[in-house]
Design a protein around this motif. Structure first.
Motif, PDB file in Angstrom:
ATOM      1  N   ILE A 204     -10.944  23.791  21.349  1.00 65.80           N
ATOM      2  CA  ILE A 204     -12.186  23.579  20.615  1.00 65.80           C
ATOM      3  C   ILE A 204     -11.813  23.117  19.213  1.00 65.80           C
ATOM      4  O   ILE A 204     -11.119  23.821  18.483  1.00 65.80           O
ATOM      5  N   THR A 205     -12.262  21.910  18.858  1.00 67.28           N
ATOM      6  CA  THR A 205     -11.932  21.303  17.573  1.00 67.28           C
ATOM      7  C   THR A 205     -13.197  21.159  16.741  1.00 67.28           C
ATOM      8  O   THR A 205     -14.230  20.703  17.241  1.00 67.28           O
TER       9      THR A 205
ATOM     10  N   ILE B 214      -6.673  16.235  35.278  1.00 66.28           N
ATOM     11  CA  ILE B 214      -8.095  16.082  34.961  1.00 66.28           C
ATOM     12  C   ILE B 214      -8.264  16.350  33.473  1.00 66.28           C
ATOM     13  O   ILE B 214      -7.839  17.390  32.969  1.00 66.28           O
ATOM     14  N   LYS B 215      -8.869  15.391  32.770  1.00 69.39           N
ATOM     15  CA  LYS B 215      -9.151  15.534  31.342  1.00 69.39           C
ATOM     16  C   LYS B 215     -10.644  15.308  31.134  1.00 69.39           C
ATOM     17  O   LYS B 215     -11.194  14.317  31.595  1.00 69.39           O
ATOM     18  N   LYS B 216     -11.272  16.241  30.459  1.00 67.02           N
ATOM     19  CA  LYS B 216     -12.696  16.134  30.139  1.00 67.02           C
ATOM     20  C   LYS B 216     -12.863  16.446  28.652  1.00 67.02           C
ATOM     21  O   LYS B 216     -12.132  17.255  28.095  1.00 67.02           O
ATOM     22  N   GLU B 217     -13.841  15.811  28.038  1.00 67.49           N
ATOM     23  CA  GLU B 217     -14.110  16.042  26.623  1.00 67.49           C
ATOM     24  C   GLU B 217     -15.615  16.005  26.389  1.00 67.49           C
ATOM     25  O   GLU B 217     -16.301  15.108  26.877  1.00 67.49           O
ATOM     26  N   LEU B 218     -16.106  17.001  25.668  1.00 69.98           N
ATOM     27  CA  LEU B 218     -17.521  17.076  25.321  1.00 69.98           C
ATOM     28  C   LEU B 218     -17.651  17.177  23.804  1.00 69.98           C
ATOM     29  O   LEU B 218     -16.927  17.937  23.179  1.00 69.98           O
TER      30      LEU B 218
ATOM     31  N   ILE C  60     -18.827  20.437  17.432  1.00 72.47           N
ATOM     32  CA  ILE C  60     -17.488  20.722  17.931  1.00 72.47           C
ATOM     33  C   ILE C  60     -17.137  19.737  19.040  1.00 72.47           C
ATOM     34  O   ILE C  60     -18.010  19.094  19.621  1.00 72.47           O
ATOM     35  N   THR C  61     -15.832  19.646  19.303  1.00 69.57           N
ATOM     36  CA  THR C  61     -15.332  18.875  20.437  1.00 69.57           C
ATOM     37  C   THR C  61     -14.633  19.848  21.364  1.00 69.57           C
ATOM     38  O   THR C  61     -13.749  20.597  20.947  1.00 69.57           O
ATOM     39  N   PHE C  62     -15.049  19.877  22.616  1.00 72.01           N
ATOM     40  CA  PHE C  62     -14.493  20.768  23.628  1.00 72.01           C
ATOM     41  C   PHE C  62     -13.665  19.920  24.581  1.00 72.01           C
ATOM     42  O   PHE C  62     -14.189  19.047  25.265  1.00 72.01           O
ATOM     43  N   LYS C  63     -12.344  20.157  24.599  1.00 74.03           N
ATOM     44  CA  LYS C  63     -11.444  19.405  25.485  1.00 74.03           C
ATOM     45  C   LYS C  63     -10.942  20.328  26.584  1.00 74.03           C
ATOM     46  O   LYS C  63     -10.602  21.481  26.335  1.00 74.03           O
TER      47      LYS C  63
END
Length: 129
Positions: free
Chosen positions: A103-104, A77-81, A63-66
């Protein structure tokens, strides 16, 4: 806490390897100063940042958590995991506040989105509903 203090003073005296009373007292002082440092570091109740924000992925795919929010100065503030299946990733030193999250899934489908107020260290677990 009183028991810890008593043990801290008596423990160096009970160890047979100490050569004299002065060394034993210094050892007790060092132990107590170490405990007080730990206590001070835990009592940062009015901090403006979260030390760790972790996300665990219990889904069957990555998954991608933005995360998008604003700090006290108004800067965005932008964060991506990107979190693998059965993985865990963390963000460190994130300013406290209300953030929009998304959550993608790996096929670019949005699994979940919303807003959350982050005001303390947290571990979020993403799993099937």
């Amino acid at each position: 806490m009183k028991k810890i203090t008593i043990v801290a003073f008596l423990f160096p005296l009970l160890i047979s390897g100490q050569s004299d009373l002065e060394n034993a007292i210094k050892g007790g002082e060092m132990l107590l100063s170490g405990l007080s440092i730990l206590k001070v570091s835990k009592s940062k109740g009015n901090s403006t940042v979260i030390e760790s924000l972790c996300v665990k992925n219990k889904l069957t795919e990555k998954i991608t958590f933005k995360l998008v929010g604003k700090n006290e100065e108004g800067d965005e503030i932008k964060k991506e995991l990107v979190i693998p299946k059965d993985g865990k990733e963390c963000l460190l030193m994130v300013p406290k506040g209300i953030y929009a999250y998304e959550i993608t899934l790996s096929n670019k489908e949005i699994y979940k989105k919303g807003e959350y107020r982050f005001d303390e260290d947290i571990v979020m677990t993403i799993k099937q509903d």
